[in-house]
Design a protein around this motif. Structure first.
Motif, mmCIF file in Angstrom:
data_model
loop_
_atom_site.group_PDB
_atom_site.id
_atom_site.type_symbol
_atom_site.label_atom_id
_atom_site.label_comp_id
_atom_site.label_asym_id
_atom_site.label_seq_id
_atom_site.Cartn_x
_atom_site.Cartn_y
_atom_site.Cartn_z
ATOM 1 N N ASP A 1 3.975 0.661 -3.551
ATOM 2 C CA ASP A 1 2.773 0.721 -3.683
ATOM 3 C C ASP A 1 1.755 1.584 -3.002
ATOM 4 N N ASN A 2 2.301 2.075 -1.532
ATOM 5 C CA ASN A 2 1.808 3.045 -0.768
ATOM 6 C C ASN A 2 1.834 4.287 -1.131
ATOM 7 N N PHE A 3 2.791 4.798 -1.781
ATOM 8 C CA PHE A 3 3.183 6.031 -2.288
ATOM 9 C C PHE A 3 2.941 6.494 -3.781
ATOM 10 N N ARG A 4 2.696 5.596 -4.588
ATOM 11 C CA ARG A 4 2.866 5.877 -6.025
ATOM 12 C C ARG A 4 1.669 6.530 -6.625
ATOM 13 N N THR A 5 0.460 6.731 -6.092
ATOM 14 C CA THR A 5 -0.362 7.675 -6.558
ATOM 15 C C THR A 5 -1.297 8.284 -5.369
ATOM 16 N N LEU A 6 -1.896 9.384 -5.718
ATOM 17 C CA LEU A 6 -2.573 10.355 -4.726
ATOM 18 C C LEU A 6 -3.470 9.505 -3.694
ATOM 19 N N GLY A 7 -4.163 8.444 -4.580
ATOM 20 C CA GLY A 7 -5.168 7.818 -3.830
ATOM 21 C C GLY A 7 -4.754 6.847 -2.805
ATOM 22 N N ARG A 8 -3.789 6.350 -3.574
ATOM 23 C CA ARG A 8 -3.002 5.133 -2.458
ATOM 24 C C ARG A 8 -2.398 5.769 -1.332
ATOM 25 N N LEU A 9 -1.728 6.977 -1.652
ATOM 26 C CA LEU A 9 -1.251 7.682 -0.468
ATOM 27 C C LEU A 9 -2.444 8.046 0.554
ATOM 28 N N ARG A 10 -3.412 8.265 0.277
ATOM 29 C CA ARG A 10 -4.618 8.910 0.965
ATOM 30 C C ARG A 10 -5.093 7.857 1.757
ATOM 31 N N ASP A 11 -5.042 6.544 1.080
ATOM 32 C CA ASP A 11 -5.537 5.267 1.669
ATOM 33 C C ASP A 11 -4.457 4.913 2.708
ATOM 34 N N PHE A 12 -3.179 5.155 2.415
ATOM 35 C CA PHE A 12 -2.248 4.623 3.403
ATOM 36 C C PHE A 12 -2.364 5.761 4.741
ATOM 37 N N VAL A 13 -2.463 6.624 4.517
ATOM 38 C CA VAL A 13 -2.342 7.774 5.608
ATOM 39 C C VAL A 13 -3.631 7.388 6.557
ATOM 40 N N LEU A 14 -4.699 7.139 5.696
ATOM 41 C CA LEU A 14 -5.900 6.849 6.704
ATOM 42 C C LEU A 14 -5.921 5.724 7.256
ATOM 43 N N ALA A 15 -5.412 4.777 6.764
ATOM 44 C CA ALA A 15 -5.093 3.384 7.418
ATOM 45 C C ALA A 15 -4.111 3.583 8.689
ATOM 46 N N LYS A 16 -3.153 4.302 8.469
ATOM 47 C CA LYS A 16 -2.077 4.649 9.822
ATOM 48 C C LYS A 16 -2.511 5.523 10.851
ATOM 49 N N THR A 17 -3.728 6.342 10.336
ATOM 50 C CA THR A 17 -4.186 7.109 11.476
ATOM 51 C C THR A 17 -5.557 6.498 11.802
ATOM 52 N N ALA A 18 -6.185 5.543 11.332
ATOM 53 C CA ALA A 18 -7.452 4.721 11.627
ATOM 54 C C ALA A 18 -7.466 4.751 13.291
ATOM 55 N N HIS A 19 -6.521 4.315 13.831
ATOM 56 C CA HIS A 19 -6.568 3.682 15.198
ATOM 57 C C HIS A 19 -6.761 4.988 16.310
ATOM 58 N N ARG A 20 -6.487 6.238 15.791
ATOM 59 C CA ARG A 20 -6.708 7.388 16.788
ATOM 60 C C ARG A 20 -8.024 7.627 16.945
#
Length: 94
Positions: A71-90
């Motif tokens: 579910d983290n990788f199946r669409t462009l939108g979900r992948l974008r949200d995953f990347v933003l969540a993983k980098t939010a702490h920066r």
């Protein structure tokens, strides 16, 4: 712990554009945010691993085993949200 300067300017439009360019170049067609490229048959397991590797390198993140939920990788939108969540702490650490 330093992070790439690029991470400081990550926004949804920037990440969407970068991921879209990668997917378009590798899948041979443009995708909408909610197009499920796995269901469409555009992605095989080898490309799925290439996608994970691209995301890790492009955004200086580590994709953990728990992150490998399709579910983290199946669409462009979900992948974008995953990347933003993983980098939010920066941004908070700066």
């Amino acid at each position: 712990m330093g992070t790439p300067n690029k991470a400081d300017v990550l926004t949804a439009p920037v990440v969407t554009k970068e991921l879209s360019e990668f997917l378009t170049a590798n899948l041979g067609q443009e995708l909408a945010l909610d197009d499920d490229y796995f269901t469409l048959g555009l992605v095989n397991s080898l490309f799925a691993m290439e996608l994970v590797t691209f995301v890790e390198r492009q955004y200086a993140i580590e994709v953990q085993v728990d992150d490998l939920d399709l579910d983290n990788f199946r669409t462009l939108g979900r992948l974008r949200d995953f990347v933003l969540a993983k980098t939010a702490h920066r941004g908070a650490a700066a």
